[in-house]
Design a protein around this motif. Structure first.
Motif, PDB file in Angstrom:
ATOM      1  N   TYR A   1       0.836  -1.200   0.000  1.00  0.00           N
ATOM      2  CA  TYR A   1       0.000   0.000   0.000  1.00  0.00           C
ATOM      3  C   TYR A   1       0.876   1.257   0.000  1.00  0.00           C
ATOM      4  N   ARG A   2       0.255   2.353  -0.435  1.00  0.00           N
ATOM      5  CA  ARG A   2       0.943   3.645  -0.496  1.00  0.00           C
ATOM      6  C   ARG A   2       0.190   4.679   0.337  1.00  0.00           C
ATOM      7  N   PHE A   3       0.897   5.748   0.685  1.00  0.00           N
ATOM      8  CA  PHE A   3       0.260   6.835   1.415  1.00  0.00           C
ATOM      9  C   PHE A   3      -0.677   7.613   0.492  1.00  0.00           C
ATOM     10  N   GLY A   4      -1.819   8.015   1.047  1.00  0.00           N
ATOM     11  CA  GLY A   4      -2.737   8.899   0.341  1.00  0.00           C
ATOM     12  C   GLY A   4      -2.610  10.312   0.878  1.00  0.00           C
ATOM     13  N   LYS A   5      -3.726  10.965   1.066  1.00  0.00           N
ATOM     14  CA  LYS A   5      -3.711  12.353   1.523  1.00  0.00           C
ATOM     15  C   LYS A   5      -3.598  12.416   3.045  1.00  0.00           C
ATOM     16  N   VAL A   6      -3.116  13.556   3.537  1.00  0.00           N
ATOM     17  CA  VAL A   6      -3.034  13.828   4.970  1.00  0.00           C
ATOM     18  C   VAL A   6      -3.959  14.990   5.276  1.00  0.00           C
ATOM     19  N   ASP A   7      -4.874  14.770   6.201  1.00  0.00           N
ATOM     20  CA  ASP A   7      -5.871  15.778   6.536  1.00  0.00           C
ATOM     21  C   ASP A   7      -5.726  16.166   8.007  1.00  0.00           C
ATOM     22  N   PHE A   8      -5.536  17.467   8.271  1.00  0.00           N
ATOM     23  CA  PHE A   8      -5.391  17.963   9.638  1.00  0.00           C
ATOM     24  C   PHE A   8      -6.720  18.544  10.112  1.00  0.00           C
ATOM     25  N   LYS A   9      -7.181  18.083  11.252  1.00  0.00           N
ATOM     26  CA  LYS A   9      -8.431  18.554  11.842  1.00  0.00           C
ATOM     27  C   LYS A   9      -8.149  19.273  13.157  1.00  0.00           C
ATOM     28  N   GLY A  10      -8.681  20.474  13.317  1.00  0.00           N
ATOM     29  CA  GLY A  10      -8.540  21.210  14.575  1.00  0.00           C
ATOM     30  C   GLY A  10      -7.327  22.107  14.631  1.00  0.00           C
ATOM     31  N   SER A  11      -6.648  22.327  13.501  1.00  0.00           N
ATOM     32  CA  SER A  11      -5.453  23.178  13.502  1.00  0.00           C
ATOM     33  C   SER A  11      -5.834  24.649  13.550  1.00  0.00           C
ATOM     34  N   GLN A  12      -5.015  25.458  14.186  1.00  0.00           N
ATOM     35  CA  GLN A  12      -5.224  26.899  14.274  1.00  0.00           C
ATOM     36  C   GLN A  12      -4.404  27.659  13.239  1.00  0.00           C
ATOM     37  N   PHE A  13      -3.788  26.939  12.277  1.00  0.00           N
ATOM     38  CA  PHE A  13      -2.876  27.571  11.337  1.00  0.00           C
ATOM     39  C   PHE A  13      -3.427  27.607   9.912  1.00  0.00           C
ATOM     40  N   ASP A  14      -2.766  28.404   9.075  1.00  0.00           N
ATOM     41  CA  ASP A  14      -3.160  28.501   7.670  1.00  0.00           C
ATOM     42  C   ASP A  14      -3.061  27.143   7.001  1.00  0.00           C
ATOM     43  N   PRO A  15      -3.937  26.880   6.009  1.00  0.00           N
ATOM     44  CA  PRO A  15      -3.846  25.613   5.272  1.00  0.00           C
ATOM     45  C   PRO A  15      -2.457  25.432   4.668  1.00  0.00           C
ATOM     46  N   GLY A  16      -1.932  24.232   4.810  1.00  0.00           N
ATOM     47  CA  GLY A  16      -0.629  23.919   4.239  1.00  0.00           C
ATOM     48  C   GLY A  16       0.540  24.125   5.182  1.00  0.00           C
ATOM     49  N   PHE A  17       0.336  24.878   6.263  1.00  0.00           N
ATOM     50  CA  PHE A  17       1.461  25.155   7.155  1.00  0.00           C
ATOM     51  C   PHE A  17       2.009  23.880   7.799  1.00  0.00           C
ATOM     52  N   LEU A  18       1.110  22.984   8.222  1.00  0.00           N
ATOM     53  CA  LEU A  18       1.554  21.780   8.923  1.00  0.00           C
ATOM     54  C   LEU A  18       2.154  20.734   8.002  1.00  0.00           C
ATOM     55  N   ASP A  19       2.103  20.966   6.683  1.00  0.00           N
ATOM     56  CA  ASP A  19       2.715  20.007   5.752  1.00  0.00           C
ATOM     57  C   ASP A  19       4.216  19.877   5.999  1.00  0.00           C
ATOM     58  N   ARG A  20       4.824  20.892   6.592  1.00  0.00           N
ATOM     59  CA  ARG A  20       6.267  20.857   6.845  1.00  0.00           C
ATOM     60  C   ARG A  20       6.649  19.752   7.826  1.00  0.00           C
ATOM     61  N   TYR A  21       5.694  19.264   8.601  1.00  0.00           N
ATOM     62  CA  TYR A  21       5.989  18.225   9.575  1.00  0.00           C
ATOM     63  C   TYR A  21       5.733  16.813   9.048  1.00  0.00           C
TER      64      TYR A  21
END
Length: 585
Positions: free
Chosen positions: A191-211
């Motif tokens: 299997y492969r990774f699909g999308k990553v969805d962040f719920k409850g973040s206080q930041f701009d969309p895409g910011f947490l992709d760095r982690y």
């Protein structure tokens, strides 16, 4: 008096009554076989229970078969048992079982079938080889099952989420005490990774992709999910981080949902502290875990101690990318008063930090201005003969690498840390003098028994400069103190001027050996020998300090109290107290 005598007799008989039951003794084998026998026979359940003569004789007759059944999982299929049964009291029975385990069954052949695609993956290959290494060993069902399950776990962790164990067989031939292990897996698609969805973040969309330590479409790896959770926890933005994989068998992908809950935005810290290098003091702090929706951070700290006063501020701007890159801008005012120097400096810092092959790498520039005196002793007047005065203005670049690894942040049993930095001015541009400096600090901890630790520590440094007298104390090398050579005051060791005053040196070499022994989980003692010196050129004459200490693993962290003394030193005598509170690494 008769009622009193009866009551006394009753109390004397109570312990005997409490011991009524079967006392079982097992001979002929040691642990783990002995423990297996004791727990495997039914009569062990009657250690503190009354048992009739008919019951105990039934249990005694069944014991040989129970012993043989208990030893089979350890590879002993031909055990023999001899026993004795003796009545030791009205309700007490003594049973002795003498066990001869016989010749054990050994694994003579291991057959493992696994898809070639799966065997190319290192964790799966290591687990498969562990199964093959069972060949020649005594057939231990627990070891066999662990090795088998480790292969299945490695398949799942590496993305073969539909892997099936289709053959698992152990064929035992009692006649020649041999066993053949046969295992086969059908790995299936990876299997492969699909999308990553962040719920409850206080930041701009895409910011947490760095982690996120993986890209969409990469092969699934369970370790990446753990790294994602650790990175988000380490960012200190959230009080709750739940990383939940969502498997889609139709598309053979794993989407990842990350449930988040923001942490408290502002953190206020404060409290007293004590260190023999700094004296008693108080530390106050204010941190904004995030300043805005782009994740900027701001941290401030004030330290007021007897021999050290600092005020610092640091502003951090996270940058895009998976290596946790950030820009940092800060200022630090420092007023230090050591055994040998006094300084007041203001330092401005700008740098970039990022993770680099598992290390924290920092590249930046410093601007430092201030005044200082070197060689002062106690409360001497500033104009005493031999005291050196200076004024610094330095602009220099700095590159550093640091890494640490420990099995437990509270009490490290096996771990190490290493930090290296290089500093240099661009000649004498914007600086009072040119200088270049390279230094390293290392520490290694190993628990060689359950109660004992060996701690090794070393520091080294070298400086090249046009005018050494223009360098402030924090850019010179000194030895001595809690984290250097114990038995000496903080920065009390180093080259001396013509007035026999310590003024610091261009180079540094310090090493330490320490052994700790713990009497309880939280209390122990230590013995140590430290050696080293700051020096110029090749004139290295190490000072030696040795002593004993107490260790307390307190609720606020490890507290170390050491008493050290110089060894054969004409310049230093007596006993020095050292107190350090903080983590091992």
């Amino acid at each position: 008096m008769r009622p009193l005598r009866c009551l006394t007799a009753l109390f004397l008989l109570l312990p005997l009554a409490a011991q009524a039951g079967v006392r079982l003794t097992v001979k002929g084998v040691d642990d783990p076989l002995k423990a297996a026998v004791q727990s495997g026979v039914e009569m062990s359940q009657y250690a503190n229970r009354p048992v009739s003569e008919a019951q105990i004789r039934r249990l005694y007759d069944e014991a040989p078969d129970e012993v043989r059944a208990a030893l089979e999982p350890y590879g002993y299929y031909e055990a023999s048992v001899q026993g004795t049964l003796r009545q030791a009291g009205a309700d007490d029975w003594q049973v002795t079982l003498t066990v001869k385990p016989g010749e054990p069954v050994r694994i003579t052949e291991v057959r493992v079938k696994l898809d070639e695609a799966a065997l190319k993956i290192a964790p799966i290959r290591r687990a498969e080889r562990a199964v093959e290494r069972l060949k020649g060993a005594v057939l231990d069902h627990g070891a066999y099952e662990k090795a088998r399950d480790d292969v299945s776990a490695a398949l799942t962790a590496s993305g073969f989420l539909g892997a099936k164990l289709i053959t698992h067989k152990v064929a035992v031939t009692r006649a020649d005490h041999s066993a053949v292990v046969e295992l086969a897996w059908q790995a299936g698609p990876r299997y492969r990774f699909g999308k990553v969805d962040f719920k409850g973040s206080q930041f701009d969309p895409g910011f947490l992709d760095r982690y996120v330590p993986f890209d969409r479409g990469e092969y699934f790896d369970q370790a990446d999910l753990l790294r994602l959770q650790q990175a988000l926890n380490g960012a200190d933005y959230f009080s709750v981080v739940n990383v939940l994989p969502d498997v889609d068998d139709a598309s053979r992908t794993v989407d990842v949902q990350v449930q988040l809950q923001p942490a408290k935005r502002s953190v206020y810290t404060g409290g007293p502290f004590f260190g023999t290098d700094t004296g008693a003091g108080i530390r106050l702090g204010l941190e904004r875990r995030w300043v805005n929706s782009r994740g900027h951070k701001w941290k401030n700290e004030l330290v007021l101690a007897q021999r050290l006063k600092t005020l610092s501020t640091l502003y951090t701007i996270p940058l895009p990318g998976s290596n946790e890159r950030s820009l940092n801008f800060g200022a630090n005012f420092r007023d230090a008063d050591t055994v040998t120097s006094q300084s007041r400096t203001l330092e401005l810092v700008g740098n970039e930090t990022e993770l680099w092959h598992g290390w924290t790498r920092t590249v930046g520039a410093h601007a430092l201005i201030g005044t200082f005196t070197v060689g002062k002793r106690g409360n001497e007047p500033d104009n005493a003969p031999g005291i050196e005065h200076g004024r610094s203005k330095l602009v220099f670049g700095e590159v550093s690498l640091s890494k640490k690894h420990g099995d437990n942040p509270t009490f490290v049993r096996h771990g190490w840390s290493l930090s290296v930095y290089a500093r240099s001015t661009a000649g004498a541009l914007l600086s009072s003098t040119r200088f270049s400096q390279l230094a390293a600090d290392a520490k290694w901890i190993d628990a060689f028994t359950r109660r004992d630790r060996l701690i090794l520590r070393a520091s080294a440094g070298i400086t090249s400069t046009g005018d050494f007298s223009a360098l402030p104390p924090q850019l010179r090398f000194f030895a001595g103190g809690d984290r250097s050579v114990r038995g000496y005051g903080y920065q009390a060791i180093g080259p001396r001027n013509s007035f026999d005053r310590v003024i610091g040196g261009r180079n540094l070499l310090v090493a330490s050996t320490e052994v700790e022994h713990y009497f309880t989980r939280n209390w122990g003692m230590a013995a140590f020998v430290d050696a080293g010196n700051a020096f110029d050129g090749t004139d290295y004459r190490p000072r030696i300090g040795a002593g004993l200490g107490v260790r307390w693993l307190s609720p606020v962290g490890m507290i170390r109290v050491d008493v050290g003394t110089p060894i054969r030193d004409d310049h230093a005598h007596g006993i020095q107290l050292h107190v350090v509170i903080g983590p091992d690494l």
